[in-house]
Scaffold this motif. Structure first.
Motif, PDB file in Angstrom:
ATOM      1  N   ASN A 248       0.842  -1.234   0.023  1.00 28.85           N
ATOM      2  CA  ASN A 248       0.016   0.047  -0.021  1.00 28.85           C
ATOM      3  C   ASN A 248       0.877   1.209   0.021  1.00 28.85           C
ATOM      4  O   ASN A 248       0.608   2.354   0.477  1.00 28.85           O
ATOM      5  CB  ASN A 248      -0.882   0.056   1.263  1.00 28.85           C
ATOM      6  N   LEU A 250       3.891   1.539   1.100  1.00 27.23           N
ATOM      7  CA  LEU A 250       4.978   1.693   2.349  1.00 27.23           C
ATOM      8  C   LEU A 250       5.927   0.600   2.491  1.00 27.23           C
ATOM      9  O   LEU A 250       5.288  -0.535   2.089  1.00 27.23           O
ATOM     10  CB  LEU A 250       3.946   1.831   3.522  1.00 27.23           C
ATOM     11  N   PRO A 422      -1.681   4.623  10.389  1.00 27.50           N
ATOM     12  CA  PRO A 422      -3.110   5.152   9.581  1.00 27.50           C
ATOM     13  C   PRO A 422      -2.898   6.303   8.661  1.00 27.50           C
ATOM     14  O   PRO A 422      -3.675   6.422   7.608  1.00 27.50           O
ATOM     15  CB  PRO A 422      -4.016   4.887  10.680  1.00 27.50           C
ATOM     16  N   GLN A 425      -1.030   5.556   5.788  1.00 26.43           N
ATOM     17  CA  GLN A 425      -1.739   4.740   4.921  1.00 26.43           C
ATOM     18  C   GLN A 425      -3.078   5.218   4.177  1.00 26.43           C
ATOM     19  O   GLN A 425      -3.235   5.124   2.902  1.00 26.43           O
ATOM     20  CB  GLN A 425      -2.478   3.481   5.384  1.00 26.43           C
ATOM     21  N   ASN A 426      -3.362   6.624   4.680  1.00 24.84           N
ATOM     22  CA  ASN A 426      -4.810   7.116   4.270  1.00 24.84           C
ATOM     23  C   ASN A 426      -4.530   8.405   3.836  1.00 24.84           C
ATOM     24  O   ASN A 426      -5.419   8.767   3.156  1.00 24.84           O
ATOM     25  CB  ASN A 426      -5.788   6.934   5.236  1.00 24.84           C
TER      26      ASN A 426
END
Length: 614
Positions: A248, A250, A422, A425-426
């Motif tokens: 994702n 990373l 998060p 990730q987001n």
């Protein structure tokens, strides 16, 4: 070793050049001169001449070896393999072909001061109380900003530190326990600082200077994205095309929480951003080399891409990051000379075709040199890189496209450890970098320590005062206190607290905390109190270690000197390094940042914000 190819690489690196009569005279003159009129008060040409003499003196007098002190079961290099001539090993071994253990992981830190001046004073370990130093001298009420730079400076610093040094996991027994402070609101008294791990190679009956192990490799070899051993490296690799794995967008995280780097103290959003960005950069290099060399297998592509990416990182730090935090015209010129020489960037390639002179063409591509002392990072180097005030406490996350809020306002404590995952990730990497690029870091001064680090909750729930830890750690590691540090680095020594700083309020606070005993003044509050040279985010005293070690990290590394060639890197790889800058890295992987980065002389400068939506 007798291998003929090894001999080719080592043929010019047997003995350091001895300074000639003129150099000895020049260094002596500039040493005296610098005490009367410091380099930053001189015209650029004279200031640069003085810095060259200062660096020569430091090279001759401020490199001290700990590797030859008594040892039991010292770390040893793996058996030699032919491929080590042209690739970096995972653990840093075989960079120096005659001393293969030099600079590898789990070897000792060196020193920049005589070993007899590094003895820990157990009777005065907690005098004055580090918690008092933290509360009375470090506490930040409001960010004192370094207005010329952006907060990516703080992210980059942590990225480099995770490459360069780590003392290992502290034992939980026998912590340093701070005496109670009246009115302290610490939630779980007493304030404690865990000790540095003992050096397992030091004999149990050893006397004299204590030694400490660096669990990272000492080289500028990208440990923060490649790891420090073969197992870690193989976990991070994709297994085809020389690429690193991305999950994702990373770097991957092990399933074992004990090996999860996001749960290691020190991980935060800024570090994660840089790790992600340069994992993408490695993969871009690998793809470029694969297109140019279809005959290369996965292993060859990975090793070549690693060499190129590490050189890009070293170049950015040398000619962009460090000039951004030492933005004095003379200092910036001196740092560019490290990479490009006096010829400058435009003439560098031409001069490099016929000259191996470091001063003319810069360090990359010249002979490997350790100045008679085996290469290692030093405890004094670690000490001056304790620059936590660079980190802001307050963040306002916005989009690169139009400056619209994304996450909105966040505190530093919400960006540390697993909290950062998060967000990484987001939120797009471009938007995160835009937020950092459009805000300032702090100056490394008194009363500017991040609140979120003065009471920092680690991923394991333990609470730490990083300001008190920095003070305690320097004492524990035998780093000389401020006056002695300056004395040993050939600087003038203040006679009163008013000579440490022109800020009368700070001078009075220092005198109170240190009970009027100037020689007790710790290094960190001393350098944070100093008047800063023009454009500097930190002190000239700390800069002396930069002057020495910034060039040494290049001089001593075979892959930046004798092996910095087309044959080792490939012609395409060398061209990639020549073309690379922080700006090209940012816009290559986040093209939405081009409006803010293109045209900036330095991508670590403050960016203009996008037009806010109505």
């Amino acid at each position: 070793m007798t291998d003929e190819r090894v001999a080719e690489y080592e043929s010019t690196a047997d003995e350091p050049d001895k300074p000639g009569a003129f150099q000895r005279w020049y260094d002596h003159v500039t040493d005296d001169w610098s005490r009367e009129k410091p380099w930053y008060e001189l015209p650029k040409a004279l200031g640069l001449a003085q810095l060259i003499g200062i660096r020569d003196t430091l090279r001759q007098q401020n490199l001290y070896d700990t590797s030859r002190l008594p040892a039991v079961n010292p770390t040893t290099a793996p058996p030699f393999e032919e491929r080590f001539l042209t690739e970096r090993t995972p653990d840093g071994s075989w960079n120096d072909l005659e001393h293969p253990e030099m600079g590898m992981a789990n070897t000792r830190f060196g020193r920049n001061v005589p070993l007899e001046n590094t003895m820990r004073d157990d009777e005065r370990m907690l005098i004055p109380n580090p918690r008092v130093v933290s509360l009375k001298l470090m506490t930040r009420d409001k960010l004192d900003a370094a207005t010329a730079g952006n907060a990516i400076i703080a992210s980059w610093l942590q990225f480099m530190i995770h490459d360069w040094f780590r003392h290992g996991t502290s034992p939980t027994d026998r912590p340093w326990v701070m005496p109670p402070v009246e009115g302290d609101t610490w939630p779980t008294p007493p304030v404690q600082v865990m000790r540095v791990p003992d050096d397992p190679t030091s004999p149990p009956d050893a006397t004299g200077p204590r030694t400490f192990i660096n669990t990272n490799t000492h080289w500028w070899d990208g440990s923060s994205i490649y790891g420090n051993d073969r197992a870690a490296q193989m976990f991070l690799r994709e297994g085809s095309g020389g690429r690193l794995r991305l999950v994702n967008g990373l770097p991957p995280v092990p399933d074992d929480p004990d090996k999860d780097p996001t749960r290691t103290p020190g991980f935060w959003l800024g570090l994660g951003m840089m790790q992600a960005l340069f994992t993408h950069e490695h993969n871009a290099v690998a793809d470029h080399l694969a297109a140019a060399h279809p005959e290369f297998d996965d292993e060859t592509l990975f090793q070549k891409a690693r060499l190129v990416t590490c050189a890009v990182i070293a170049k950015i730090h040398t000619v962009e990051w460090t000039p951004a935090v030492t933005a004095h015209p003379t200092a910036a010129e001196a740092l560019h000379v490290n990479w490009y020489g006096l010829a400058g960037e435009k003439l560098h390639d031409f001069v490099a075709t016929f000259s191996k002179n470091e001063a003319l063409r810069g360090i990359p591509g010249t002979r490997t040199e350790d100045y008679g002392v085996p290469y290692a990072l030093t405890e004094e180097f670690v000490a001056v890189y304790r620059m936590h005030p660079l980190v802001p406490d307050d963040y306002d996350f916005r989009a690169a496209k139009d400056d619209a809020p994304t996450l909105g306002a966040k505190q530093f404590t919400e960006l540390t450890g697993p909290h950062a995952v998060p967000i990484l990730q987001n939120v797009s990497l471009g938007d995160l970098l835009y937020t950092f690029g459009t805000m300032n870091p702090g100056l490394v001064t008194l009363h500017n320590f991040p609140r979120g680090l003065q009471q920092y909750t680690r991923p394991d729930g333990k609470i730490m005062d990083m300001a008190a830890l920095d003070i305690t750690r320097c004492r524990e590691l035998g780093v000389p206190r401020y006056c002695e540090f300056r004395r040993l680095l050939h600087l003038t020594v203040p006679k009163t607290f008013d000579e440490v700083t022109s800020n009368k309020e700070w001078a009075a606070e220092l005198a109170e905390v240190y009970d009027g005993k100037l020689e007790d003044l710790d290094l960190i509050p001393g350098v944070m109190a100093e008047d800063l040279p023009e454009g500097f985010a930190f002190s000239d005293t700390a800069f002396r270690i930069f002057v020495l070690m910034a060039s040494r990290r290049l001089n001593s590394d075979r892959f930046f000197t004798e092996a910095f060639t087309d044959d080792v890197y490939t012609p395409e790889g060398m061209q990639w390094v020549r073309d690379a800058s922080m700006g090209t890295v940012l816009t290559r992987h986040c093209p939405e940042l081009a409006p803010y980065v293109d045209g900036l002389p330095n991508a670590f400068g403050i960016w203009k914000r996008a037009s806010s939506p109505s």
